[in-house]
Scaffold this active site. Structure first.
Site, PDB file in Angstrom:
ATOM      1  N   HIS A 147      42.826  46.295  27.246  1.00 16.59           N
ATOM      2  CA  HIS A 147      43.860  46.268  28.281  1.00 16.59           C
ATOM      3  C   HIS A 147      45.156  45.618  27.793  1.00 16.59           C
ATOM      4  O   HIS A 147      46.198  45.768  28.432  1.00 16.59           O
ATOM      5  CB  HIS A 147      43.344  45.573  29.550  1.00 16.59           C
ATOM      6  CG  HIS A 147      43.283  44.080  29.482  1.00 16.59           C
ATOM      7  ND1 HIS A 147      42.114  43.383  29.268  1.00 16.59           N
ATOM      8  CD2 HIS A 147      44.249  43.134  29.621  1.00 16.59           C
ATOM      9  CE1 HIS A 147      42.368  42.086  29.286  1.00 16.59           C
ATOM     10  NE2 HIS A 147      43.659  41.900  29.495  1.00 16.59           N
ATOM     11  N   ASP A 177      36.172  46.753  27.016  1.00 20.91           N
ATOM     12  CA  ASP A 177      37.533  46.220  26.916  1.00 20.91           C
ATOM     13  C   ASP A 177      37.811  45.617  25.541  1.00 20.91           C
ATOM     14  O   ASP A 177      38.176  44.442  25.428  1.00 20.91           O
ATOM     15  CB  ASP A 177      37.776  45.182  28.005  1.00 20.91           C
ATOM     16  CG  ASP A 177      39.270  44.915  28.230  1.00 20.91           C
ATOM     17  OD1 ASP A 177      40.087  45.639  27.623  1.00 20.91           O
ATOM     18  OD2 ASP A 177      39.605  44.000  28.996  1.00 20.91           O
ATOM     19  N   GLY A 249      47.831  36.052  29.105  1.00 18.69           N
ATOM     20  CA  GLY A 249      48.278  36.033  27.721  1.00 18.69           C
ATOM     21  C   GLY A 249      47.198  35.592  26.755  1.00 18.69           C
ATOM     22  O   GLY A 249      47.288  35.825  25.554  1.00 18.69           O
ATOM     23  N   ASN A 250      46.139  34.939  27.281  1.00 14.76           N
ATOM     24  CA  ASN A 250      44.995  34.584  26.448  1.00 14.76           C
ATOM     25  C   ASN A 250      44.094  35.791  26.181  1.00 14.76           C
ATOM     26  O   ASN A 250      43.228  35.735  25.298  1.00 14.76           O
ATOM     27  CB  ASN A 250      44.146  33.495  27.111  1.00 14.76           C
ATOM     28  CG  ASN A 250      44.598  32.097  26.756  1.00 14.76           C
ATOM     29  OD1 ASN A 250      45.135  31.382  27.597  1.00 14.76           O
ATOM     30  ND2 ASN A 250      44.378  31.689  25.514  1.00 14.76           N
ATOM     31  N   SER A 251      44.268  36.861  26.941  1.00 13.46           N
ATOM     32  CA  SER A 251      43.419  38.035  26.799  1.00 13.46           C
ATOM     33  C   SER A 251      43.418  38.542  25.365  1.00 13.46           C
ATOM     34  O   SER A 251      44.466  38.711  24.745  1.00 13.46           O
ATOM     35  CB  SER A 251      43.891  39.158  27.725  1.00 13.46           C
ATOM     36  OG  SER A 251      43.649  38.838  29.063  1.00 13.46           O
ATOM     37  N   GLY A 307      20.005  59.456  30.633  1.00 11.49           N
ATOM     38  CA  GLY A 307      20.068  60.539  31.624  1.00 11.49           C
ATOM     39  C   GLY A 307      19.318  60.237  32.908  1.00 11.49           C
ATOM     40  O   GLY A 307      18.608  61.109  33.422  1.00 11.49           O
ATOM     41  N   VAL A 308      19.463  58.999  33.431  1.00  9.95           N
ATOM     42  CA  VAL A 308      18.837  58.648  34.696  1.00  9.95           C
ATOM     43  C   VAL A 308      19.870  58.020  35.625  1.00  9.95           C
ATOM     44  O   VAL A 308      20.847  57.438  35.174  1.00  9.95           O
ATOM     45  CB  VAL A 308      17.661  57.659  34.513  1.00  9.95           C
ATOM     46  CG1 VAL A 308      16.525  58.309  33.762  1.00  9.95           C
ATOM     47  CG2 VAL A 308      18.118  56.375  33.827  1.00  9.95           C
ATOM     48  N   ILE A 310      19.959  55.110  38.441  1.00 10.20           N
ATOM     49  CA  ILE A 310      19.084  53.984  38.770  1.00 10.20           C
ATOM     50  C   ILE A 310      19.634  53.189  39.934  1.00 10.20           C
ATOM     51  O   ILE A 310      20.811  53.287  40.273  1.00 10.20           O
ATOM     52  CB  ILE A 310      18.897  53.057  37.553  1.00 10.20           C
ATOM     53  CG1 ILE A 310      20.245  52.531  37.049  1.00 10.20           C
ATOM     54  CG2 ILE A 310      18.136  53.763  36.440  1.00 10.20           C
ATOM     55  CD1 ILE A 310      20.132  51.491  35.952  1.00 10.20           C
TER      56      ILE A 310
END
Length: 522
Positions: A147, A177, A249-251, A307-308, A310
């Site tokens: 992001h 991310d 900004g720490n991201s 392919g389930v 749940i």
């Protein structure tokens, strides 16, 4: 001015020898009262030790800070909504005049019907974001959050010595991310390594380094507050929670252990104001490392696919399925072309183990499946009608843009037919047969081939609490198909006589998507 002056204040403290003497006498008197003998020793007078943090983190900060970078990402786009017309207050007498004038200019008519007035050039709008990242390879491989760079056209990496380098995207993944960037430095860069996030314990000290509020390199410290947090940001949520100050900004910045290893990527904060309140979240190294490896090798992710569909198992469902303690992921449906169906996994099965890993709750399954290699034969243990079965599944590949195809439904025809007459009631629901009139009334698709239609739901009933809606179709009760309203009544009666505490319904919505709902008999 808010200060307090403490003059003439004296605290009289006994001398060290006097205090020791008093303590010895007090302890001796107490021991004698209990009929015990007590030998005083210097150790008995030592105050208890309390845990404390490291004396200084300066050495650790010096060790890792040069590998942490600031990232400036710019997205440039055409502003289609920009207009050269002046902004007037609504309702002025010249509103219509100016609107028509500028509309004609944009159509090429000019001010007097000529084309001598050039049209204004489309305006460009720039969107900037600032974040953090860290170098994992001296040749110039950098990790950050997806992001942070998003749809950026231009990415600049800024190092602690002021050096700025343009970066290209090797690969990115929105589900966890994370993004992998490459720069081309003139000399090897300072880098850091990933550590084992699974070994970290609640209470362990951590160090966060990043670029909060665009201020530049900043170091904050704290502890791990919790593990395995689900903040509902994606299908693979498994965050480390920390009270180390993390802000905007720490991201994309690293979360270090005390050995200088990256054990997480700072990703999100919980804050009403946008600033740190002591609740930050980092994606564990164990989660991102396989994804980073795939992005470096292939430029994309290659996740396993079972392919389930749940859903969670609650106490009522566990009791209905003779499951014992609540655990596992309940299979609500299987993809017709998916690996699970080919291996014999059915709706109503509860997956309790995948490739040797216990599945404690439904959200555990997507994470372990996604991290498994595509094409691998894995053992999947399911509970079916109280018995444990093992199925071998050859995993498919989950494409990033893959979505379950929505089931086709026919457009409802206009009908003046009377609503179907309810013939049975239970749990606050009324039922009727799946007739053509019922299909038209509730727009039930052809993919729902059989079952019993719910025609009405008492808003104060147990069924309403479980969000059962009129028009939905009951397919099974306790994994036995029902086709007629009388079968519903008979099955519920048999369950009550058998001492069952709940009934497990398999219910389809009008588009054919199914789910299990357990309703209490009491």
């Amino acid at each position: 001015m808010g200060l307090f002056a403490f003059s003439e204040l004296r605290v009289v403290t006994p001398s060290k020898h006097a205090l020791a003497g008093r303590l010895r006498r007090a302890n001796l008197a107490f021991a004698c009262a209990l009929g015990l003998s007590l030998i005083a020793s210097p150790a008995a007078l030592v105050a208890p030790a309390f845990a404390k943090g490291p004396d200084s983190l300066a050495d650790l900060s010096d060790q890792v800070s040069d590998a942490v970078v600031n990232i400036s990402a710019t997205q440039t786009m055409e502003d289609k909504h920009a207009s050269a017309a002046p902004q007037l207050e609504p309702g002025t007498p010249f509103d219509d005049l100016f609107e028509e004038f500028f509309r004609r200019r944009q159509q090429g008519g000019g001010s007097g019907g000529n084309n001598d007035t050039p049209l204004p050039r489309p305006r460009e709008r720039k969107s900037n974001s600032l974040g953090s990242g860290f170098v994992i390879d001296p040749s110039g491989i950098i990790i950050t959050n997806n992001h942070v760079i998003a749809d950026a056209n231009d990415i600049t990496v800024i190092f602690t010595d002021g050096q700025k380098l343009k970066a290209q995207i090797i690969g990115k993944d929105s589900k966890v991310d994370v993004a992998v960037l490459r720069v081309k430095p003139e000399k090897p860069l300072k880098s850091v390594k990933f550590g084992d996030s699974e070994k970290m314990r609640v209470g362990d000290w951590v160090l966060a380094v990043g670029n909060p509020f665009g201020l530049g390199g900043t170091v904050t410290a704290g502890i791990i507050s919790a593990h395995h947090r689900n903040i509902e940001s994606g299908p693979y949520d498994n965050y480390i929670q920390t009270d180390a100050a993390i802000n905007k900004g720490n991201s994309g910045g690293p979360l270090f252990n005390m050995d200088g290893e990256v054990i997480g990527i700072n990703t999100a904060i919980l804050s009403p104001s946008g600033g740190s309140i002591g609740i930050g979240f980092a994606t564990p190294a164990a989660t991102v490392m396989p994804v980073i490896d795939q992005l470096q090798k292939f430029g994309e992710t290659r996740r396993g696919w079972l392919g389930v569909r749940i859903q969670n198992v609650d106490e009522s469902i566990a009791e209905s399925l003779n499951l014992g303690p609540v655990h596992g992921a309940l299979v609500a449906g299987t993809d017709d072309k998916g690996p699970a169906k080919a291996a014999g996994i059915q709706a109503g099965d509860v997956i309790v183990k995948f490739d040797g890993t216990d599945i404690k709750e439904s959200r555990d399954l997507p994470k372990v499946v996604a991290s498994a290699p595509v094409g691998k034969d894995v053992a999947v243990v399911v509970m079916r009608q109280g018995k444990e079965l093992t199925k071998t599944v050859k995993l498919g590949r989950l494409e990033d843009n893959e979505k379950l195809a929505s089931l086709e439904t026919k457009a409802p025809e206009t009908s003046k037919a009377l609503p179907p007459t309810p013939v049975e009631k239970a749990f606050g629901m009324e039922f009727s047969s799946l007739s053509s009139a019922a299909r038209q009334k509730f727009s039930i698709g052809e993919s729902v081939a059989t079952g019993v239609v719910v025609t009405d739901v008492d808003p104060e009933s147990p069924a309403a609490e479980k969000n059962i809606q009129p028009g939905e179709v009951i397919l099974e009760i306790n994994q036995i198909p029902v086709k007629d309203p009388s079968e519903v009544s008979a099955k519920i009666k048999a369950l009550k006589e058998g001492g069952k505490k709940s009934a497990l319904f398999l219910i389809a919505n009008t588009q054919g998507e199914v789910r299990f709902v357990a309703l209490s008999m009491q």
